[in-house]
Write a protein that holds these residues in place. Structure first.
Motif, short mmCIF file in Angstrom:
data_model
loop_
_atom_site.label_atom_id
_atom_site.label_comp_id
_atom_site.label_asym_id
_atom_site.label_seq_id
_atom_site.Cartn_x
_atom_site.Cartn_y
_atom_site.Cartn_z
N THR A 156 49.84 49.18 -9.47
CA THR A 156 51.28 49.08 -9.29
C THR A 156 51.82 50.47 -8.95
OG1 THR A 156 51.47 47.26 -10.86
CG2 THR A 156 53.48 48.51 -10.36
N ILE A 157 52.59 50.55 -7.89
CA ILE A 157 53.24 51.81 -7.52
C ILE A 157 54.69 51.71 -7.95
CG2 ILE A 157 53.85 53.36 -5.63
CD1 ILE A 157 51.37 52.33 -4.17
N PRO A 158 55.08 52.44 -8.98
CA PRO A 158 56.46 52.33 -9.48
C PRO A 158 57.45 52.97 -8.52
CG PRO A 158 55.29 54.04 -10.66
CD PRO A 158 54.28 53.38 -9.77
N GLU A 165 49.77 58.92 -10.61
CA GLU A 165 49.79 57.50 -10.21
C GLU A 165 49.46 57.34 -8.73
OE1 GLU A 165 53.03 55.71 -13.40
OE2 GLU A 165 53.75 56.88 -11.70
N ILE A 166 49.89 58.31 -7.91
CA ILE A 166 49.56 58.28 -6.48
C ILE A 166 48.05 58.46 -6.29
CG2 ILE A 166 49.82 59.53 -4.29
CD1 ILE A 166 52.20 57.75 -4.97
N LYS A 167 47.45 59.40 -7.03
CA LYS A 167 46.01 59.61 -6.93
C LYS A 167 45.25 58.34 -7.30
CE LYS A 167 46.59 64.34 -8.56
NZ LYS A 167 46.30 65.25 -9.69
N ILE A 183 45.21 57.13 1.51
CA ILE A 183 46.46 57.85 1.72
C ILE A 183 46.40 58.63 3.02
CG2 ILE A 183 45.73 59.93 0.45
CD1 ILE A 183 48.66 59.97 -0.72
N CYS A 184 47.53 58.73 3.70
CA CYS A 184 47.67 59.52 4.92
C CYS A 184 48.78 60.54 4.70
CB CYS A 184 48.01 58.62 6.12
SG CYS A 184 46.68 57.47 6.57
N LEU A 185 48.46 61.81 4.95
CA LEU A 185 49.43 62.90 4.78
C LEU A 185 49.32 63.85 5.96
CD1 LEU A 185 48.67 63.73 1.02
CD2 LEU A 185 50.58 62.34 1.89
N ARG A 186 50.36 64.63 6.19
CA ARG A 186 50.34 65.57 7.30
C ARG A 186 49.29 66.67 7.10
NH1 ARG A 186 56.56 66.79 9.29
NH2 ARG A 186 57.38 64.68 9.01
N GLY A 187 48.59 66.99 8.19
CA GLY A 187 47.62 68.07 8.16
C GLY A 187 47.78 69.03 9.31
N LEU A 233 42.94 64.77 -2.46
CA LEU A 233 43.44 63.50 -1.95
C LEU A 233 42.95 63.23 -0.53
CD1 LEU A 233 47.18 63.45 -3.15
CD2 LEU A 233 45.50 61.65 -3.57
N MET A 234 43.08 64.24 0.33
CA MET A 234 42.75 64.04 1.73
C MET A 234 41.25 63.99 1.98
SD MET A 234 45.55 63.51 3.10
CE MET A 234 45.28 63.67 4.86
N ASN A 235 40.49 64.81 1.25
CA ASN A 235 39.03 64.80 1.45
C ASN A 235 38.39 63.53 0.91
OD1 ASN A 235 38.96 67.32 2.70
ND2 ASN A 235 38.78 68.42 0.76
N ASN A 236 38.96 62.98 -0.14
CA ASN A 236 38.37 61.79 -0.76
C ASN A 236 38.92 60.48 -0.22
OD1 ASN A 236 36.65 63.22 -2.56
ND2 ASN A 236 38.39 63.61 -3.92
#
Length: 441
Positions: A156-158, A165-167, A183-187, A233-236
């Motif tokens: 559940t994402i509150p 919780e995001i991880k 997850i997708c984030l700016r790089g 986060l991004m590597n995994n």
């Protein structure tokens, strides 16, 4: 026919010819803008403006975000006069307004209703209560996620998530064999690309760019924690090649169903829920940007805005275009042609009081809450000598932010460790702030 009648008719004919000649004279406005969806939509609807203003022609220069910033900055700093209308952000407006590089906009027509502009957005585009740009759209940042993937993964994402919780959610939704990244984030390197995200993430961890004496803080444990968690986060759980991904690349990945979560600009809400372009339009949920228990969330404050360089030779015609492109009438035009959900968000109070918009835009309330929560005067836990949430409002930041962004992008690409990137960022910032006179030797 008397001689007087002939004279009057002749004079009338001459006047008519004069008016005809004047009517045929046209002014061409050269408009520099960014290649995102809202701006491209504006170009498609611009016939409504030229039909109502036949004496004005529009010439578009559409560029990728980093290139736009470089070209526009060079042109305005050199008084080049290449553009009549420029697309700039909340970072540039106060700096350039103080330099008298922009035309003041306090004389817009009454029907424009300047007082309807959202106070945080208007304040960011003003210097000493003088407006120097008008917002085409305003934004903060938030979490976009796949409700179906979260449910299938049992997470559940509150509405007010923490980074922990995001991880956990990213790990649960990650399924690279199925082509789905948690997850997708700016790089992509750039002060307005990866550093927009990373600065707000760092804010939420209690980090800051500089202490009250302008000493860089990249050697702090807060920056170490933020960058370490970002890389983990991004590597995994991130997509391959993430060091090249900015807003547009991640938008495409999310629309194609390849991201479990994406933390980015609230303006993306209409794009990820658009069934014509998004394969997951009916499965998108929204949450506030995460926090790390330090009293600040990782949400920024920004407006892509239209302004007139002082070097323009057609400022009055340019004002006509600005007033049209950021008006309530333009919002209604978008609603009629594209639907209320696609109206440029984050600029006017009246939009969020419009039940048609609120009903059509499931991201509306989260957007306005995120905008109102951002505090440019106190962006992080500890005091800072600067204003700005995802940027530092000093002229040197444009170059410094990009060079620091290159260090963190290199770390994401595996070319440096987190410690090496942080040490390089610290040294770069120390050199810049010393040479610019912020730090006295």
């Amino acid at each position: 026919m008397t001689m007087l009648t002939r004279a009057l008719l002749g004079a009338t004919a001459l006047c008519a010819c004069g008016f005809a000649a004047a009517a045929q004279e046209t002014t061409t406005l050269t408009i520099a803008t960014v290649n995102n969806g809202d701006m491209i939509r504006m170009q498609g609807l611009a016939d409504a403006f030229t039909e109502a203003n036949p004496n004005i022609e529009l010439e578009w220069v559409t560029l990728e975000e980093n290139v736009l910033r470089q070209n526009v900055t060079t042109d305005i700093a050199t008084n080049g006069g290449q553009y009549d209308v420029i697309t700039i952000g909340t970072y540039e407006v106060p700096i350039w307004g103080r330099q008298n590089w922009l035309v003041p906009l306090n004389d817009l027509p009454a029907e424009y209703d300047v007082d309807d502009l959202l106070p945080p957005i208007r304040a960011g585009l003003s210097v000493d209560d003088t407006l120097y740009a008008v917002p085409f759209y305003g934004e903060s940042s938030f979490v976009m996620y796949r409700k179906d993937l979260a449910e299938a993964a049992g997470v559940t994402i509150p509405e007010q998530p923490t980074w922990d919780e995001i991880k956990a959610a990213a790990a649960a939704m990650n399924d690279p064999d199925a082509g789905i990244h948690g997850i997708c984030l700016r790089g992509k390197a750039g002060w307005g690309e990866n550093m927009a995200f990373l600065t707000t993430m760092a804010n939420s961890y209690g980090a800051r760019w500089f202490d009250e004496n302008w000493q860089p803080q990249f050697d702090s444990p807060e920056w170490k924690a933020a960058i370490t968690d970002y890389l983990d986060l991004m590597n995994n759980y991130g997509p391959p090649g993430a060091s090249s991904n900015g807003f547009n690349e991640n938008l495409t990945l999310f629309q194609q169903g390849k991201c479990g979560m994406w933390i980015d600009a609230t303006v993306a809400g209409s794009f990820v829920t658009d069934p014509n372009n998004s394969t997951v339009a009916d499965q998108v949920g929204f949450a506030l940007a995460p926090d790390a228990g330090q009293g600040k969330r990782a949400n920024w404050l920004w407006a892509w805005s239209l302004a007139i360089p002082s070097s323009s030779d057609a400022p009055e015609e340019a004002k006509q275009f600005l007033a049209w492109a950021t008006s309530k009438d333009y919002a209604n035009l978008v609603a009629e042609t594209e639907g209320w959900a696609n109206v440029p968000p984050g600029t006017r109070t009246s939009l969020y009081e419009n039940p048609d918009y609120v009903a059509a835009a499931p991201f509306a309330q989260m957007t306005i809450d995120s905008i109102n929560a951002a505090d440019p005067n106190q962006p992080t836990r500890d005091p800072v000598p600067y204003t700005g949430v995802q940027f530092v409002a000093i002229p040197e930041f444009q170059g410094l932010g990009t060079t620091v962004g290159q260090e963190f992008s290199a770390a994401l690409a595996g070319q440096k460790t987190a410690d090496e990137a942080l040490a390089a960022a610290q040294e770069l910032a120390l050199q810049e702030m010393t040479s610019a006179g912020y730090i006295q030797q």
